[in-house]
Enzyme design. Structure first.
Site, short mmCIF file in Angstrom:
data_model
loop_
_atom_site.label_atom_id
_atom_site.label_comp_id
_atom_site.label_asym_id
_atom_site.label_seq_id
_atom_site.Cartn_x
_atom_site.Cartn_y
_atom_site.Cartn_z
N ASP A 123 55.90 28.63 35.09
CA ASP A 123 55.52 27.54 34.18
C ASP A 123 54.55 28.14 33.16
OD1 ASP A 123 54.30 25.39 32.89
OD2 ASP A 123 54.41 24.09 34.65
N TYR A 158 50.05 21.98 38.60
CA TYR A 158 49.96 20.71 37.88
C TYR A 158 50.32 19.57 38.86
CZ TYR A 158 51.31 17.07 34.59
OH TYR A 158 51.43 15.89 33.91
N ARG A 166 74.95 13.81 25.06
CA ARG A 166 74.31 14.27 26.30
C ARG A 166 74.67 15.73 26.53
NH1 ARG A 166 77.03 13.59 30.55
NH2 ARG A 166 77.48 11.38 30.26
N LYS A 185 53.04 19.89 25.33
CA LYS A 185 51.72 20.50 25.17
C LYS A 185 51.70 21.41 23.94
CE LYS A 185 51.31 18.24 29.01
NZ LYS A 185 51.49 18.84 30.32
C1 LIG Z 1 52.18 18.51 31.50
C2 LIG Z 1 52.62 19.59 32.38
C3 LIG Z 1 53.82 19.51 33.10
C4 LIG Z 1 54.70 18.28 33.07
O1 LIG Z 1 55.27 18.07 31.83
P1 LIG Z 1 55.62 16.60 31.23
O2 LIG Z 1 56.11 16.91 29.86
O3 LIG Z 1 54.39 15.78 31.28
O4 LIG Z 1 56.69 16.03 32.13
C5 LIG Z 1 54.19 20.61 33.87
N1 LIG Z 1 53.41 21.70 33.96
C6 LIG Z 1 52.24 21.80 33.30
C7 LIG Z 1 51.43 23.04 33.44
C8 LIG Z 1 51.81 20.77 32.50
O5 LIG Z 1 50.63 20.86 31.86
#
Ligand SMILES: *Cc1c(COP(=O)(O)O)cnc(C)c1O
Length: 384
Positions: free
Chosen positions: A179, A106, A53, A204
């Protein structure tokens, strides 16, 4: 490999953190599937590894690579993007603090802030982050600790000016979090533009193959890094070794994938703009898009996400999503395969009835890297 300014993005993406394995010379870092490590006498840790961890060599490899490709000092890998976000806010805020938040973030991020971090005591105000004066107005002097940006936004592809918002946040004594999931570090480098923290859903584009869920934080400041490192271990929402390995492998092709995603998206946009059933195309690469100039200034290209609105309202939008074949009907984005979805009923269903609600005639595409003619034929058929 010494990481410095002398290496280009693709070189860092392939080599940073990817030292040949010290025991065997394996060119690819192994998946260290271990929870604990033999100590050479009590307290005699080998290379600092004690318990997975706290640290695991495969995760370390990914974290070094993440830091290098975002131009940061340290990277941190998490079990998901939302786990990264949750850990970040608990590192930066205490109950009573305030966050300025994008008004079309998001949906999962909005839910985390409104339902979970809100219950913990962190307040947030949604603001139109495309308008600097709206951010200034939303800041509560002394209470606002974080300004949060997503750019381009999901699913409306709005663009915020990172450098301007960084200035506004810093003037108010707040940190700027960006983000960078939609752009990826290949197309946009928020730390260089003044951001303090970069967030990713590595699920992603970074992973890029729709086969892993993960998240990341990258920072430049050493003190901030120590706070996040403490919370990463204390909360424990870490990326496992196999997931870390998958993301590390995905990152090696990030540059070539993002170029092809952008090539294909541009052709899809041209097609949609000419189609009579399409009322508007939302893509920062389109001249006339309100964020085009800012995007052109801070992004290398405009990425693979395209949203559009259609005639005939919600029912027609749903029909199109159901008819597409090469575009797979599904949530998520950023993989090599093309995806189509209806944000109002799928990814953004949780924001219905809030200021973040999206239009019912909106469709979002994650344009993949398949043969472009096949993608265009599929859309042509689905829209007919
Ligand atoms: C998918 C996404 C998230 C969340 O991420 P997870 O891996 O699904 O927890 C946050 N911000 C954006 C822009 C996203 O597309």
């Amino acid at each position: 490999m010494e990481i410095g300014q002398q290496y280009g993005f693709e070189t860092l993406a392939i080599h940073a953190g990817n030292e040949p394995d010290p025991t065997t010379g394996a060119v690819v870092p192994p998946i260290y599937a271990t929870s604990t490590y033999k100590q050479d006498g009590v307290g005699g840790l080998r290379n600092g590894y004690e318990y997975s961890r706290s640290a695991n060599p495969t995760r370390t490899a990914l974290e070094e690579c993440l830091a290098a490709i975002e131009g940061g000092k340290r990277g941190f890998a998490f079990a998901s993007g939302l786990a990264a976000e949750d850990t970040l806010i608990r590192s930066l805020c205490v109950p009573g603090d305030h966050v300025v938040f994008p008004d079309d973030a998001y949906g999962g991020t909005f839910r985390l802030f409104s339902k979970v971090l809100g219950a913990w005591g962190v307040e947030m105000s949604p603001a139109a982050v495309t308008h600097p004066e709206a951010i200034r107005a939303a800041i509560r002097p002394g209470k606002t600790k974080v300004v949060w940006l997503e750019t381009p936004t999901n699913p409306l592809l709005n663009v915020a000016d990172i450098a301007i918002v960084a200035q506004i946040a810093h003037d108010a004594g707040a940190l700027l979090v960006v983000d960078n999931t939609f752009a990826s570090p290949y197309l946009q480098q928020p730390l260089e533009l003044g951001a303090d923290v970069v967030v990713h859903s590595t699920t992603k584009y970074m992973g890029g193959h729709s086969d892993v869920v993960g998240g990341a934080l990258i920072v430049r400041d050493a003190e901030l890094a120590d706070k996040i490192a403490f919370h990463q271990n204390a909360i424990g929402a870490v990326a496992g070794p196999f997931d870390s390995w998958l993301v590390l492998r995905g990152i090696k092709t990030l540059g070539v994938r993002m170029d092809r995603h952008s090539d294909n998206a541009e052709k899809v946009v041209e097609f949609l703009q000419r189609h009579s059933a399409v009322t508007s195309v939302l893509y920062p690469g389109v001249e006339g898009h309100p964020g085009h100039d800012t995007a052109a200034k801070q992004m290398k290209r405009f990425g693979g996400i395209v949203s559009f609105r259609v005639t005939g309202g919600e029912q027609h939008a749903l029909d199109i999503c159901n008819k597409a074949e090469v575009f797979t009907l599904g949530e998520s984005l950023g993989g090599v395969e093309s995806l189509i979805e209806h944000p109002g009923k799928m990814t953004h269903a949780s924001v219905a009835g809030t200021p973040l609600e999206v239009p019912a005639d909106l469709i979002r595409l994650s344009v993949g890297i398949e043969t472009i003619d096949d993608l265009l034929h599929d859309l042509d058929r689905a829209l007919a």
